[in-house]
Design a protein around this motif. Structure first.
Motif, PDB file in Angstrom:
ATOM      1  N   GLY A   1       5.928  -1.614  63.500  1.00 49.99           N
ATOM      2  CA  GLY A   1       6.344  -2.079  62.181  1.00 49.99           C
ATOM      3  C   GLY A   1       5.263  -1.943  61.120  1.00 49.99           C
ATOM      4  N   TRP A   2       4.029  -1.594  61.529  1.00 53.73           N
ATOM      5  CA  TRP A   2       2.922  -1.402  60.594  1.00 53.73           C
ATOM      6  C   TRP A   2       2.750   0.088  60.335  1.00 53.73           C
ATOM      7  N   GLY A   3       2.171   0.421  59.194  1.00 50.47           N
ATOM      8  CA  GLY A   3       1.893   1.818  58.873  1.00 50.47           C
ATOM      9  C   GLY A   3       0.711   1.926  57.928  1.00 50.47           C
ATOM     10  N   ARG A   4       0.095   3.116  57.911  1.00 50.66           N
ATOM     11  CA  ARG A   4      -1.023   3.376  56.994  1.00 50.66           C
ATOM     12  C   ARG A   4      -0.793   4.716  56.316  1.00 50.66           C
ATOM     13  N   GLU A   5      -1.262   4.795  55.085  1.00 52.25           N
ATOM     14  CA  GLU A   5      -1.069   5.997  54.268  1.00 52.25           C
ATOM     15  C   GLU A   5      -2.323   6.216  53.432  1.00 52.25           C
ATOM     16  N   VAL A   6      -2.682   7.493  53.245  1.00 49.88           N
ATOM     17  CA  VAL A   6      -3.884   7.832  52.477  1.00 49.88           C
ATOM     18  C   VAL A   6      -3.537   8.877  51.429  1.00 49.88           C
ATOM     19  N   ASN A   7      -4.107   8.714  50.245  1.00 52.92           N
ATOM     20  CA  ASN A   7      -4.040   9.735  49.208  1.00 52.92           C
ATOM     21  C   ASN A   7      -5.449   9.950  48.676  1.00 52.92           C
ATOM     22  N   VAL A   8      -5.836  11.211  48.543  1.00 52.73           N
ATOM     23  CA  VAL A   8      -7.150  11.574  48.030  1.00 52.73           C
ATOM     24  C   VAL A   8      -6.935  12.538  46.875  1.00 52.73           C
ATOM     25  N   CYS A   9      -7.685  12.364  45.794  1.00 58.39           N
ATOM     26  CA  CYS A   9      -7.584  13.283  44.662  1.00 58.39           C
ATOM     27  C   CYS A   9      -8.929  13.363  43.952  1.00 58.39           C
ATOM     28  N   TRP A  10      -9.121  14.444  43.196  1.00 52.90           N
ATOM     29  CA  TRP A  10     -10.284  14.503  42.318  1.00 52.90           C
ATOM     30  C   TRP A  10     -10.006  13.550  41.167  1.00 52.90           C
ATOM     31  N   ALA A  11     -10.979  12.714  40.848  1.00 48.26           N
ATOM     32  CA  ALA A  11     -10.795  11.726  39.793  1.00 48.26           C
ATOM     33  C   ALA A  11     -11.464  12.201  38.503  1.00 48.26           C
ATOM     34  N   SER A  12     -10.864  11.850  37.399  1.00 53.46           N
ATOM     35  CA  SER A  12     -11.439  12.145  36.093  1.00 53.46           C
ATOM     36  C   SER A  12     -12.671  11.272  35.884  1.00 53.46           C
ATOM     37  N   VAL A  13     -13.742  11.863  35.427  1.00 53.18           N
ATOM     38  CA  VAL A  13     -14.954  11.076  35.172  1.00 53.18           C
ATOM     39  C   VAL A  13     -14.798  10.214  33.923  1.00 53.18           C
ATOM     40  N   PHE A  14     -13.804  10.515  33.096  1.00 49.79           N
ATOM     41  CA  PHE A  14     -13.562   9.753  31.874  1.00 49.79           C
ATOM     42  C   PHE A  14     -12.583   8.601  32.089  1.00 49.79           C
ATOM     43  N   ASP A  15     -11.681   8.751  33.079  1.00 44.72           N
ATOM     44  CA  ASP A  15     -10.720   7.698  33.421  1.00 44.72           C
ATOM     45  C   ASP A  15     -10.524   7.760  34.926  1.00 44.72           C
ATOM     46  N   LEU A  16     -11.180   6.875  35.648  1.00 43.51           N
ATOM     47  CA  LEU A  16     -11.195   6.926  37.105  1.00 43.51           C
ATOM     48  C   LEU A  16      -9.824   6.755  37.743  1.00 43.51           C
ATOM     49  N   SER A  17      -8.870   6.222  37.010  1.00 40.82           N
ATOM     50  CA  SER A  17      -7.531   6.027  37.553  1.00 40.82           C
ATOM     51  C   SER A  17      -6.680   7.287  37.465  1.00 40.82           C
ATOM     52  N   LYS A  18      -7.177   8.321  36.768  1.00 41.97           N
ATOM     53  CA  LYS A  18      -6.403   9.554  36.590  1.00 41.97           C
ATOM     54  C   LYS A  18      -6.920  10.648  37.498  1.00 41.97           C
ATOM     55  N   ALA A  19      -5.977  11.407  38.036  1.00 39.74           N
ATOM     56  CA  ALA A  19      -6.313  12.549  38.885  1.00 39.74           C
ATOM     57  C   ALA A  19      -6.469  13.793  38.023  1.00 39.74           C
ATOM     58  N   THR A  20      -7.311  14.698  38.486  1.00 37.19           N
ATOM     59  CA  THR A  20      -7.461  15.987  37.815  1.00 37.19           C
ATOM     60  C   THR A  20      -7.089  17.093  38.794  1.00 37.19           C
ATOM     61  N   GLY A  21      -6.862  18.277  38.289  1.00 35.39           N
ATOM     62  CA  GLY A  21      -6.460  19.402  39.132  1.00 35.39           C
ATOM     63  C   GLY A  21      -7.620  20.233  39.631  1.00 35.39           C
ATOM     64  N   SER A  22      -8.829  19.879  39.261  1.00 34.51           N
ATOM     65  CA  SER A  22      -9.982  20.663  39.706  1.00 34.51           C
ATOM     66  C   SER A  22     -11.145  19.728  40.024  1.00 34.51           C
ATOM     67  N   SER A  23     -12.132  20.275  40.706  1.00 33.61           N
ATOM     68  CA  SER A  23     -13.251  19.478  41.172  1.00 33.61           C
ATOM     69  C   SER A  23     -14.048  18.888  40.015  1.00 33.61           C
ATOM     70  N   THR A  24     -14.358  17.599  40.155  1.00 34.16           N
ATOM     71  CA  THR A  24     -15.169  16.884  39.166  1.00 34.16           C
ATOM     72  C   THR A  24     -16.431  16.307  39.809  1.00 34.16           C
ATOM     73  N   GLY A  25     -16.589  16.540  41.117  1.00 34.30           N
ATOM     74  CA  GLY A  25     -17.691  15.916  41.837  1.00 34.30           C
ATOM     75  C   GLY A  25     -17.403  14.470  42.199  1.00 34.30           C
ATOM     76  N   LEU A  26     -16.150  14.061  42.014  1.00 28.74           N
ATOM     77  CA  LEU A  26     -15.747  12.679  42.242  1.00 28.74           C
ATOM     78  C   LEU A  26     -14.339  12.664  42.846  1.00 28.74           C
TER      79      LEU A  26
END
Length: 152
Positions: A99-124
Protein backbone atom coordinates in the motif's frame (compact mmCIF):
# COMPACT_ATOMS: atom_id res chain seq x y z
CA UNK A 1 -35.46 -0.76 26.82
CA UNK A 2 -32.26 -2.62 27.74
CA UNK A 3 -31.87 -3.74 24.08
CA UNK A 4 -31.93 -0.09 23.02
CA UNK A 5 -29.28 0.88 25.58
CA UNK A 6 -27.03 -2.08 24.64
CA UNK A 7 -27.45 -1.23 20.94
CA UNK A 8 -26.44 2.41 21.49
CA UNK A 9 -23.44 1.35 23.57
CA UNK A 10 -22.38 -1.08 20.84
CA UNK A 11 -22.56 1.62 18.17
CA UNK A 12 -20.53 4.00 20.35
CA UNK A 13 -17.91 1.30 21.03
CA UNK A 14 -17.58 0.48 17.31
CA UNK A 15 -17.19 4.18 16.46
CA UNK A 16 -14.43 4.46 19.07
CA UNK A 17 -12.60 1.42 17.68
CA UNK A 18 -12.87 2.83 14.14
CA UNK A 19 -11.50 6.21 15.20
CA UNK A 20 -8.64 4.47 17.03
CA UNK A 21 -7.67 2.44 13.93
CA UNK A 22 -7.73 5.58 11.78
CA UNK A 23 -5.52 7.38 14.29
CA UNK A 24 -3.06 4.46 14.32
CA UNK A 25 -2.90 4.53 10.52
CA UNK A 26 -2.23 8.28 10.45
CA UNK A 27 0.50 7.93 13.09
CA UNK A 28 2.17 5.25 10.99
CA UNK A 29 2.02 7.51 7.95
CA UNK A 30 3.64 10.34 9.90
CA UNK A 31 6.57 8.19 10.94
CA UNK A 32 7.06 5.75 8.04
CA UNK A 33 6.44 8.24 5.20
CA UNK A 34 9.26 10.68 6.05
CA UNK A 35 11.60 7.78 6.81
CA UNK A 36 11.01 6.25 3.36
CA UNK A 37 11.52 9.65 1.70
CA UNK A 38 14.75 10.36 3.61
CA UNK A 39 16.12 6.89 2.86
CA UNK A 40 15.62 7.29 -0.88
CA UNK A 41 16.90 10.89 -0.90
CA UNK A 42 20.10 9.78 0.89
CA UNK A 43 20.58 7.08 -1.74
CA UNK A 44 20.15 9.58 -4.58
CA UNK A 45 22.48 12.16 -3.04
CA UNK A 46 25.22 9.53 -2.72
CA UNK A 47 25.40 9.36 -6.55
CA UNK A 48 27.40 11.49 -8.98
CA UNK A 49 25.89 14.74 -10.25
CA UNK A 50 26.21 13.55 -13.86
CA UNK A 51 27.25 10.40 -15.68
CA UNK A 52 30.82 9.61 -14.59
CA UNK A 53 31.74 7.18 -17.40
CA UNK A 54 29.62 7.48 -20.55
CA UNK A 55 28.75 10.58 -22.54
CA UNK A 56 26.92 13.06 -20.35
CA UNK A 57 23.17 13.03 -20.87
CA UNK A 58 20.04 13.36 -18.78
CA UNK A 59 18.30 10.19 -17.60
CA UNK A 60 19.30 6.55 -17.70
CA UNK A 61 22.01 5.43 -20.07
CA UNK A 62 22.23 1.99 -21.72
CA UNK A 63 22.57 -0.75 -19.13
CA UNK A 64 20.74 1.32 -16.51
CA UNK A 65 17.17 0.59 -17.53
CA UNK A 66 14.64 -1.31 -15.48
CA UNK A 67 13.69 -1.14 -11.83
CA UNK A 68 17.00 -2.42 -10.44
CA UNK A 69 18.72 0.72 -9.18
CA UNK A 70 21.97 -1.14 -8.40
CA UNK A 71 23.52 0.10 -11.69
CA UNK A 72 22.36 3.69 -11.38
CA UNK A 73 25.32 6.00 -10.83
CA UNK A 74 24.10 9.59 -11.17
CA UNK A 75 21.17 11.53 -9.74
CA UNK A 76 19.22 11.95 -12.97
CA UNK A 77 19.04 8.15 -13.43
CA UNK A 78 16.25 8.36 -10.81
CA UNK A 79 14.11 10.74 -12.88
CA UNK A 80 10.51 9.53 -13.34
CA UNK A 81 11.11 6.41 -11.24
CA UNK A 82 8.30 5.08 -9.08
CA UNK A 83 7.67 1.82 -7.31
CA UNK A 84 4.97 0.38 -5.11
CA UNK A 85 5.61 -1.30 -2.75
CA UNK A 86 8.90 0.46 -1.97
CA UNK A 87 12.06 -1.40 -2.87
CA UNK A 88 15.66 -1.53 -1.76
CA UNK A 89 18.40 -0.43 -4.18
CA UNK A 90 18.86 -4.05 -5.35
CA UNK A 91 15.19 -4.29 -6.42
CA UNK A 92 13.90 -6.39 -3.52
CA UNK A 93 10.68 -5.27 -1.85
CA UNK A 94 10.95 -3.69 1.59
CA UNK A 95 8.88 -6.04 3.79
CA UNK A 96 5.52 -5.11 5.33
CA UNK A 97 4.93 -2.01 3.19
CA UNK A 98 2.03 -3.07 0.98
CA UNK A 99 0.00 0.00 0.00
CA UNK A 100 3.06 2.30 0.16
CA UNK A 101 4.87 3.77 -2.83
CA UNK A 102 7.75 6.09 -3.71
CA UNK A 103 8.25 8.36 -6.70
CA UNK A 104 11.16 10.54 -7.84
CA UNK A 105 11.39 13.44 -10.26
CA UNK A 106 14.68 15.11 -11.17
CA UNK A 107 15.08 18.21 -13.34
CA UNK A 108 17.54 20.98 -14.08
CA UNK A 109 16.50 23.90 -11.91
CA UNK A 110 16.54 27.55 -12.90
CA UNK A 111 19.17 29.47 -10.96
CA UNK A 112 16.79 32.46 -10.92
CA UNK A 113 13.73 30.54 -9.64
CA UNK A 114 14.57 27.24 -7.96
CA UNK A 115 10.99 26.00 -8.25
CA UNK A 116 11.10 26.15 -12.07
CA UNK A 117 12.56 23.52 -14.35
CA UNK A 118 14.68 24.37 -17.36
CA UNK A 119 15.29 22.38 -20.54
CA UNK A 120 19.07 22.56 -20.41
CA UNK A 121 21.88 22.15 -17.92
CA UNK A 122 22.28 24.91 -15.34
CA UNK A 123 24.71 23.13 -13.03
CA UNK A 124 21.82 22.69 -10.62
CA UNK A 125 19.38 19.78 -10.33
CA UNK A 126 16.23 19.68 -8.20
CA UNK A 127 15.31 16.28 -6.79
CA UNK A 128 11.76 15.64 -5.56
CA UNK A 129 10.89 12.46 -3.65
CA UNK A 130 7.25 11.70 -2.86
CA UNK A 131 5.88 8.91 -0.66
CA UNK A 132 2.28 7.70 -0.92
CA UNK A 133 0.16 5.44 1.26
CA UNK A 134 -3.09 4.04 -0.05
CA UNK A 135 -2.92 6.57 -2.90
CA UNK A 136 -2.47 9.62 -0.64
CA UNK A 137 0.73 11.70 -0.54
CA UNK A 138 2.07 11.42 3.02
CA UNK A 139 5.61 12.81 2.63
CA UNK A 140 7.52 14.92 0.15
CA UNK A 141 11.17 15.97 0.15
CA UNK A 142 12.89 18.32 -2.26
CA UNK A 143 16.54 19.22 -2.45
CA UNK A 144 19.04 20.77 -4.81
CA UNK A 145 22.24 19.17 -6.05
CA UNK A 146 24.95 21.24 -7.73
CA UNK A 147 27.68 20.20 -10.11
CA UNK A 148 30.14 21.50 -7.51
CA UNK A 149 29.03 18.92 -4.92
CA UNK A 150 31.93 16.59 -3.96
CA UNK A 151 31.88 13.30 -5.88
CA UNK A 152 31.31 10.05 -3.99
Amino acid sequence: MSMLIVGLMLVAALNTVGASKLSQSRNAEQSIGPMLAQDLMAEILSQYYEEPVDAVGFGRESGESGGDRANWDDVDDYDSWSKSPPQNKDGTDIPDLAGWGREVNVCWASVFDLSKATGSSTGLKRIDVMVTHQGRVVAKLSTLRTSGWPTP
